[in-house]
Enzyme design. Sequence first.
Site, PDB file in Angstrom:
ATOM      1  N   GLN A  36       0.832  -1.211   0.000  1.00  0.00           N
ATOM      2  CA  GLN A  36       0.000   0.000   0.000  1.00  0.00           C
ATOM      3  C   GLN A  36       0.863   1.255   0.000  1.00  0.00           C
ATOM      4  O   GLN A  36       2.089   1.199   0.135  1.00  0.00           O
ATOM      5  CB  GLN A  36      -0.924   0.001   1.221  1.00  0.00           C
ATOM      6  CG  GLN A  36      -0.184  -0.149   2.542  1.00  0.00           C
ATOM      7  CD  GLN A  36      -1.032  -0.777   3.634  1.00  0.00           C
ATOM      8  OE1 GLN A  36      -2.242  -0.834   3.546  1.00  0.00           O
ATOM      9  NE2 GLN A  36      -0.386  -1.260   4.689  1.00  0.00           N
ATOM     10  N   TYR A  66     -10.901   4.805  19.671  1.00  0.00           N
ATOM     11  CA  TYR A  66     -10.870   3.547  18.915  1.00  0.00           C
ATOM     12  C   TYR A  66     -10.041   2.482  19.650  1.00  0.00           C
ATOM     13  O   TYR A  66     -10.504   1.363  19.898  1.00  0.00           O
ATOM     14  CB  TYR A  66     -10.281   3.841  17.536  1.00  0.00           C
ATOM     15  CG  TYR A  66     -10.132   2.665  16.611  1.00  0.00           C
ATOM     16  CD1 TYR A  66     -11.223   2.151  15.916  1.00  0.00           C
ATOM     17  CD2 TYR A  66      -8.888   2.077  16.399  1.00  0.00           C
ATOM     18  CE1 TYR A  66     -11.071   1.084  15.034  1.00  0.00           C
ATOM     19  CE2 TYR A  66      -8.728   1.023  15.525  1.00  0.00           C
ATOM     20  CZ  TYR A  66      -9.822   0.530  14.847  1.00  0.00           C
ATOM     21  OH  TYR A  66      -9.666  -0.521  13.978  1.00  0.00           O
ATOM     22  N   ASP A 142       1.181 -12.495   6.705  1.00  0.00           N
ATOM     23  CA  ASP A 142      -0.230 -12.434   6.331  1.00  0.00           C
ATOM     24  C   ASP A 142      -1.050 -13.027   7.491  1.00  0.00           C
ATOM     25  O   ASP A 142      -0.870 -14.193   7.854  1.00  0.00           O
ATOM     26  CB  ASP A 142      -0.408 -13.269   5.047  1.00  0.00           C
ATOM     27  CG  ASP A 142      -1.840 -13.247   4.535  1.00  0.00           C
ATOM     28  OD1 ASP A 142      -2.760 -13.048   5.345  1.00  0.00           O
ATOM     29  OD2 ASP A 142      -2.018 -13.431   3.316  1.00  0.00           O
ATOM     30  N   GLY A 143      -1.944 -12.218   8.052  1.00  0.00           N
ATOM     31  CA  GLY A 143      -2.726 -12.656   9.213  1.00  0.00           C
ATOM     32  C   GLY A 143      -3.528 -13.908   8.939  1.00  0.00           C
ATOM     33  O   GLY A 143      -3.685 -14.768   9.820  1.00  0.00           O
ATOM     34  N   ASP A 160      -7.537  -5.470  13.843  1.00  0.00           N
ATOM     35  CA  ASP A 160      -7.472  -4.015  13.646  1.00  0.00           C
ATOM     36  C   ASP A 160      -7.073  -3.747  12.200  1.00  0.00           C
ATOM     37  O   ASP A 160      -5.929  -3.441  11.894  1.00  0.00           O
ATOM     38  CB  ASP A 160      -6.442  -3.409  14.607  1.00  0.00           C
ATOM     39  CG  ASP A 160      -6.338  -1.905  14.431  1.00  0.00           C
ATOM     40  OD1 ASP A 160      -7.251  -1.304  13.840  1.00  0.00           O
ATOM     41  OD2 ASP A 160      -5.325  -1.336  14.880  1.00  0.00           O
ATOM     42  N   SER A 161      -8.055  -3.864  11.324  1.00  0.00           N
ATOM     43  CA  SER A 161      -7.736  -3.824   9.894  1.00  0.00           C
ATOM     44  C   SER A 161      -8.095  -2.476   9.285  1.00  0.00           C
ATOM     45  O   SER A 161      -8.819  -1.675   9.869  1.00  0.00           O
ATOM     46  CB  SER A 161      -8.529  -4.913   9.176  1.00  0.00           C
ATOM     47  OG  SER A 161      -9.896  -4.621   9.276  1.00  0.00           O
ATOM     48  N   SER A 162      -7.598  -2.276   8.081  1.00  0.00           N
ATOM     49  CA  SER A 162      -8.086  -1.168   7.273  1.00  0.00           C
ATOM     50  C   SER A 162      -9.388  -1.624   6.600  1.00  0.00           C
ATOM     51  O   SER A 162      -9.953  -2.663   6.956  1.00  0.00           O
ATOM     52  CB  SER A 162      -7.019  -0.725   6.262  1.00  0.00           C
ATOM     53  OG  SER A 162      -6.447  -1.847   5.648  1.00  0.00           O
ATOM     54  N   ASP A 163      -9.880  -0.875   5.637  1.00  0.00           N
ATOM     55  CA  ASP A 163     -11.189  -1.173   5.049  1.00  0.00           C
ATOM     56  C   ASP A 163     -11.124  -2.417   4.144  1.00  0.00           C
ATOM     57  O   ASP A 163     -10.044  -2.811   3.702  1.00  0.00           O
ATOM     58  CB  ASP A 163     -11.685   0.042   4.260  1.00  0.00           C
ATOM     59  CG  ASP A 163     -11.955   1.212   5.185  1.00  0.00           C
ATOM     60  OD1 ASP A 163     -12.522   0.987   6.264  1.00  0.00           O
ATOM     61  OD2 ASP A 163     -11.588   2.340   4.842  1.00  0.00           O
ATOM     62  N   TYR A 228     -13.315   9.232  11.447  1.00  0.00           N
ATOM     63  CA  TYR A 228     -13.741   8.132  10.569  1.00  0.00           C
ATOM     64  C   TYR A 228     -15.053   8.521   9.898  1.00  0.00           C
ATOM     65  O   TYR A 228     -15.800   9.354  10.424  1.00  0.00           O
ATOM     66  CB  TYR A 228     -13.919   6.838  11.370  1.00  0.00           C
ATOM     67  CG  TYR A 228     -12.621   6.172  11.803  1.00  0.00           C
ATOM     68  CD1 TYR A 228     -11.426   6.398  11.134  1.00  0.00           C
ATOM     69  CD2 TYR A 228     -12.608   5.323  12.896  1.00  0.00           C
ATOM     70  CE1 TYR A 228     -10.248   5.793  11.535  1.00  0.00           C
ATOM     71  CE2 TYR A 228     -11.428   4.704  13.308  1.00  0.00           C
ATOM     72  CZ  TYR A 228     -10.248   4.949  12.626  1.00  0.00           C
ATOM     73  OH  TYR A 228      -9.087   4.346  13.020  1.00  0.00           O
TER      74      TYR A 228
HETATM   75  N1  SPD Z   1     -12.089   3.665   7.587  1.00  0.00           N
HETATM   76  C1  SPD Z   1     -10.826   3.456   8.225  1.00  0.00           C
HETATM   77  C2  SPD Z   1     -10.861   2.443   9.291  1.00  0.00           C
HETATM   78  C3  SPD Z   1      -9.504   2.210   9.854  1.00  0.00           C
HETATM   79  C4  SPD Z   1      -9.467   1.218  10.934  1.00  0.00           C
HETATM   80  N2  SPD Z   1      -8.133   0.829  11.341  1.00  0.00           N
HETATM   81  C5  SPD Z   1      -7.367   1.824  11.941  1.00  0.00           C
HETATM   82  C6  SPD Z   1      -6.074   1.350  12.467  1.00  0.00           C
HETATM   83  C7  SPD Z   1      -5.706   2.045  13.726  1.00  0.00           C
HETATM   84  N3  SPD Z   1      -4.901   1.263  14.581  1.00  0.00           N
END
Ligand code: SPD
Length: 283
Positions: A36, A66, A142-143, A160-163, A228
């Site tokens: 990324q 969060y 890779d998780g 704790d992922s991204s989208d 967010y």
């Molecule tokens: N829409 C973005 C959501 C991001 C969630 N993960 C954030 C990582 C912070 N540790």
Amino acid sequence: MPEFPGWFFEKTPFEKGTSLGVKIRSKVVEEKTPFQFIEVYDTEDLGRMLVLDGVIQLTEFDEFSYHEMFVHVPMMSHPDPKSVLVVGGGDGGMVRELVKYSCLERIDMCEIDGGVVELSKRYLPFTSSGLSDPRVRVFLEDGAVFIGNHPGEYDLILVDSSDPIGPAEVLYKRPFYEGIKSALKPGGAALCQCETIFFYLPLIKSFIQAINDLYPVLQYMNTLVPTYPSGMIGQLVCSLGPDFSQPIREPAPDIQETLRYYTPQVHRAAFHLPCFAARELAL
Ligand code: SPD
């Protein structure tokens, strides 16, 4: 996306007609990794900000809500947590909250992108500070593969992922949650980043339907995070036993005084959803 000099506009994958704008002081660093595009900014009002592939991951201003809810809700609900795995979370925010607990003997973090970990250590000390705790082991893997190699080892798994687009897409699919289930100890539970009820309700619903038969307890909680989309984000609890909506203990006073968001009252309230979402998700 409109170009306003000195402003960052988020390029979110799903809300194509809505975007949060943040006034920028300077770009601190950027790096293209095999996974990324990573950017760190200094902002006018929100402190430092981490962006992955154009999407805001955290700001210094509001990341505490969060990370606190993601960690202290399960730590106050599981009867005897000793081992935790964080999947993703390379900025270290989850680990920073976890290392506050002396009862945790094992804190593993599996992040696919070592670039996020390295840049966070260097530029985001407010989240990455816990990564030097001796109990913490960082795996750059890779998780989805990692959990398959660790059956029955964790009381808690925090995703704790991204989208669900790009490197995190696999983390929103049923096979990953089958793997999570087998990586949990009896009575364990996973929490996963599960977007916002305002913009993503159909996606959340279909995700829950896809894994509904895997876990005896599925619960959705909501946390306020101003930067967010829609100012909030949810976590899906996938539990093999404990009910996570009710804390069974309170944080010790020395932990509670470090917190800015979590209280037992906020914990309970997080599981009460607005009726449009409760109706749709039918949890
Ligand atoms: N829409 C973005 C959501 C991001 C969630 N993960 C954030 C990582 C912070 N540790």
